[in-house]
Design an enzyme around this catalytic site. Structure first.
Site, PDB file in Angstrom:
ATOM      1  N   GLU A   1       0.825  -1.209   0.000  1.00 51.27           N
ATOM      2  CA  GLU A   1       0.000   0.000   0.000  1.00 51.27           C
ATOM      3  C   GLU A   1       0.861   1.261   0.000  1.00 51.27           C
ATOM      4  OE1 GLU A   1      -4.064  -1.368   2.169  1.00 51.27           O
ATOM      5  OE2 GLU A   1      -2.485  -0.758   3.533  1.00 51.27           O
TER       6      GLU A   1
ATOM      7  N   CYS B   1       3.151   8.789   0.701  1.00 53.28           N
ATOM      8  CA  CYS B   1       3.692   7.980   1.787  1.00 53.28           C
ATOM      9  C   CYS B   1       3.993   6.610   1.169  1.00 53.28           C
ATOM     10  CB  CYS B   1       2.660   7.863   2.904  1.00 53.28           C
ATOM     11  SG  CYS B   1       3.153   6.739   4.222  1.00 53.28           S
TER      12      CYS B   1
ATOM     13  N   CYS C   1       6.404  -5.786   7.591  1.00 58.66           N
ATOM     14  CA  CYS C   1       7.459  -5.177   8.412  1.00 58.66           C
ATOM     15  C   CYS C   1       7.916  -6.165   9.477  1.00 58.66           C
ATOM     16  CB  CYS C   1       6.939  -3.905   9.070  1.00 58.66           C
ATOM     17  SG  CYS C   1       8.221  -3.017   9.995  1.00 58.66           S
TER      18      CYS C   1
ATOM     19  N   CYS D   1       6.290  -3.549  16.147  1.00 63.01           N
ATOM     20  CA  CYS D   1       5.769  -2.543  17.087  1.00 63.01           C
ATOM     21  C   CYS D   1       4.324  -2.890  17.436  1.00 63.01           C
ATOM     22  CB  CYS D   1       5.854  -1.140  16.497  1.00 63.01           C
ATOM     23  SG  CYS D   1       7.548  -0.629  16.151  1.00 63.01           S
TER      24      CYS D   1
ATOM     25  N   CYS E   1       1.163  -1.066  15.625  1.00 61.11           N
ATOM     26  CA  CYS E   1       1.218  -0.805  14.182  1.00 61.11           C
ATOM     27  C   CYS E   1       0.698  -1.980  13.359  1.00 61.11           C
ATOM     28  CB  CYS E   1       2.661  -0.497  13.790  1.00 61.11           C
ATOM     29  SG  CYS E   1       2.843  -0.068  12.050  1.00 61.11           S
TER      30      CYS E   1
ATOM     31  N   CYS F   1      -1.186   6.926   9.784  1.00 63.10           N
ATOM     32  CA  CYS F   1       0.033   6.305  10.313  1.00 63.10           C
ATOM     33  C   CYS F   1      -0.280   5.007  11.030  1.00 63.10           C
ATOM     34  CB  CYS F   1       0.710   7.220  11.328  1.00 63.10           C
ATOM     35  SG  CYS F   1       1.038   8.834  10.670  1.00 63.10           S
TER      36      CYS F   1
HETATM   37  N1  SAH Z   1       9.328   1.589  10.248  1.00 65.96           N
HETATM   38  C1  SAH Z   1       9.449   3.016  10.200  1.00 65.96           C
HETATM   39  C2  SAH Z   1       8.508   3.622   9.207  1.00 65.96           C
HETATM   40  C3  SAH Z   1       7.046   3.614   9.622  1.00 65.96           C
HETATM   41  S1  SAH Z   1       6.523   5.247   9.671  1.00 65.96           S
HETATM   42  C4  SAH Z   1       9.322   3.588  11.575  1.00 65.96           C
HETATM   43  O1  SAH Z   1       9.092   2.830  12.519  1.00 65.96           O
HETATM   44  O2  SAH Z   1       9.526   4.783  11.762  1.00 65.96           O
HETATM   45  C5  SAH Z   1       5.009   5.134  10.424  1.00 65.96           C
HETATM   46  C6  SAH Z   1       4.962   5.974  11.685  1.00 65.96           C
HETATM   47  O3  SAH Z   1       3.677   5.786  12.290  1.00 65.96           O
HETATM   48  C7  SAH Z   1       5.975   5.505  12.713  1.00 65.96           C
HETATM   49  O4  SAH Z   1       6.396   6.556  13.526  1.00 65.96           O
HETATM   50  C8  SAH Z   1       5.143   4.539  13.497  1.00 65.96           C
HETATM   51  O5  SAH Z   1       5.698   4.237  14.741  1.00 65.96           O
HETATM   52  C9  SAH Z   1       3.844   5.286  13.598  1.00 65.96           C
HETATM   53  N2  SAH Z   1       2.697   4.436  13.909  1.00 65.96           N
HETATM   54  C10 SAH Z   1       2.603   3.107  13.781  1.00 65.96           C
HETATM   55  N3  SAH Z   1       1.391   2.674  14.169  1.00 65.96           N
HETATM   56  C11 SAH Z   1       0.711   3.775  14.536  1.00 65.96           C
HETATM   57  C12 SAH Z   1      -0.613   3.976  15.025  1.00 65.96           C
HETATM   58  N4  SAH Z   1      -1.458   2.962  15.177  1.00 65.96           N
HETATM   59  N5  SAH Z   1      -0.979   5.249  15.286  1.00 65.96           N
HETATM   60  C13 SAH Z   1      -0.132   6.278  15.096  1.00 65.96           C
HETATM   61  N6  SAH Z   1       1.118   6.137  14.646  1.00 65.96           N
HETATM   62  C14 SAH Z   1       1.539   4.892  14.376  1.00 65.96           C
END
Ligand code: SAH
Length: 341
Positions: free
Chosen positions: A92, A105, A112, A116, A119, A333
């Site tokens: 996506e 984006c 991934c 986390c 996410c 995000c």
């Molecule tokens: N792997 C990279 C790129 C992902 S960017 C990273 O970890 O930075 C996506 C951003 O959204 C990251 O900062 C991630 O931590 C954040 N994110 C992930 N899940 C989210 C959620 N449910 N709500 C808000 N932000 C989230």
């Protein structure tokens, strides 16, 4: 078969002169066709001889994904694209409209591996890295589809860009090349969960992009609970790497902070943030955590988010709240996934 879209200009030049034994200017022509004029097959490269075009089609390939689904947000015009890659892998990417221009984006990996807790991208793990050409083609397909120039890109889709380091660096070199898309490095943000050695490598690449760190907690043991990678790279090392990035590039690092009620929005978190980021010229971007159906985390209320912002600002740290786009299409995000059909 050579995957041409993944080659930087220099790599294409080597391929054209060493392997095809053609003149150097052929590399310029091919690079322009691919990255400026955007033809999608060799037959369209009309200033190459027919014989060369035929040879190219035997030794090289152009891998473009197919758009298989498009969801448009009724709230803000954000569009989420679902692509099918040449091997059927699904990824996506999202198109967003800002007053500064269009931004995409992009995903850097299919799925991934980072796990986390909040996410959606992590849920099925990683299927594979994306090639430089695949990351680039997300952008090219979106530009083709919307018919407008995209001026900004964030590597914030699925995947961890610094876990797919070489391909992501090639992508950055190609997309900023003035002979092609010529995107300004200043308009590109790479977000990482904090892979220390590769933050350092990136600092030395001479790419003027913005680095964003997914911080999410200033307290080591709390961060470990929501971000498994924190066990490998502890916070002091991560912040040191970010300081190194700032020293080498002069670019302020963005600290992404997904606010989760009761987890990282407490007064002790604010205190720890002020200590951790003391004297570091960075900026915090708050993202009220977005709902992911598999996760239990809740975002604080809007007033609580603003109160958090105010309290952190008292320590002289610059804090913004990220505009939320595409929430109704799971395009915000942390909501992108390695979507299955
Ligand atoms: N792997 C990279 C790129 C992902 S960017 C990273 O970890 O930075 C996506 C951003 O959204 C990251 O900062 C991630 O931590 C954040 N994110 C992930 N899940 C989210 C959620 N449910 N709500 C808000 N932000 C989230």
């Amino acid at each position: 078969m050579k995957d041409l879209l993944s080659l930087t200009y220099d790599e294409l030049l080597d391929f054209v002169t060493d392997e095809l034994c053609e003149k150097r200017f052929r590399a310029d022509q091919i690079f322009t066709w691919l990255h400026k004029r955007r033809v999608k097959d060799f037959s369209g490269m009309t200033d190459l001889s027919k014989a060369l075009r035929e040879r190219l089609s035997k030794v090289a390939l152009l891998n473009y994904p197919v758009i298989i689904k498009k969801l448009s947000s009724k709230l803000d015009g954000t569009v989420k694209y679902l692509f099918s890659m040449a091997d059927g892998e699904r990824i996506e990417a999202v198109l967003m409209r800002y007053n500064t221009g269009l931004s995409v984006c992009l995903s850097s990996e299919a799925g991934c591996p980072m796990g986390c807790a909040f996410c959606a991208s992590a849920i099925n793990g990683k299927s594979r890295d994306l090639t430089a050409g695949e990351v680039l083609s997300e952008l090219y397909m979106i530009e083709d589809d919307c018919g407008e120039r995209v001026s900004h890109a964030v590597l914030m889709g699925t995947g961890e860009p610094l876990d797919n380091y070489d391909n992501v660096i090639s992508f950055l070199r190609i997309v900023t090349d003035e002979r092609g898309q010529d995107m300004s490095g200043r308009n590109i943000t790479l977000s990482t969960c904090g892979i220390v050695p590769n933050i350092k490598r990136l600092s030395d690449e001479g790419l003027p992009i913005t680095l964003a760190l997914s911080l999410h907690s200033p307290i080591q043991e709390e961060r470990e609970k929501i971000m498994p990678i924190a066990r490998v790279y502890p916070l002091p090392d991560v912040i040191d790497a970010c300081r190194y990035y700032f020293e080498k590039t002069g670019r302020r690092v963005t600290m992404e902070y997904s606010l989760i009620k009761g987890v990282n929005d407490r007064d002790e978190d604010i205190k720890a943030l002020s200590v951790l980021l003391k004297d570091f010229p960075c900026h915090i971007n708050l993202i009220p955590v977005n709902p992911v159906k598999e996760a239990v985390f809740k975002a604080p209320e809007r007033q609580e988010v603003i109160a958090f912002q105010k309290k952190v600002e008292k320590y002289g740290i610059n804090v913004t709240i990220r505009r939320e786009l595409g929430r109704d299409i799971e395009g915000s995000c942390g909501q992108l996934r390695n979507a299955k059909a």
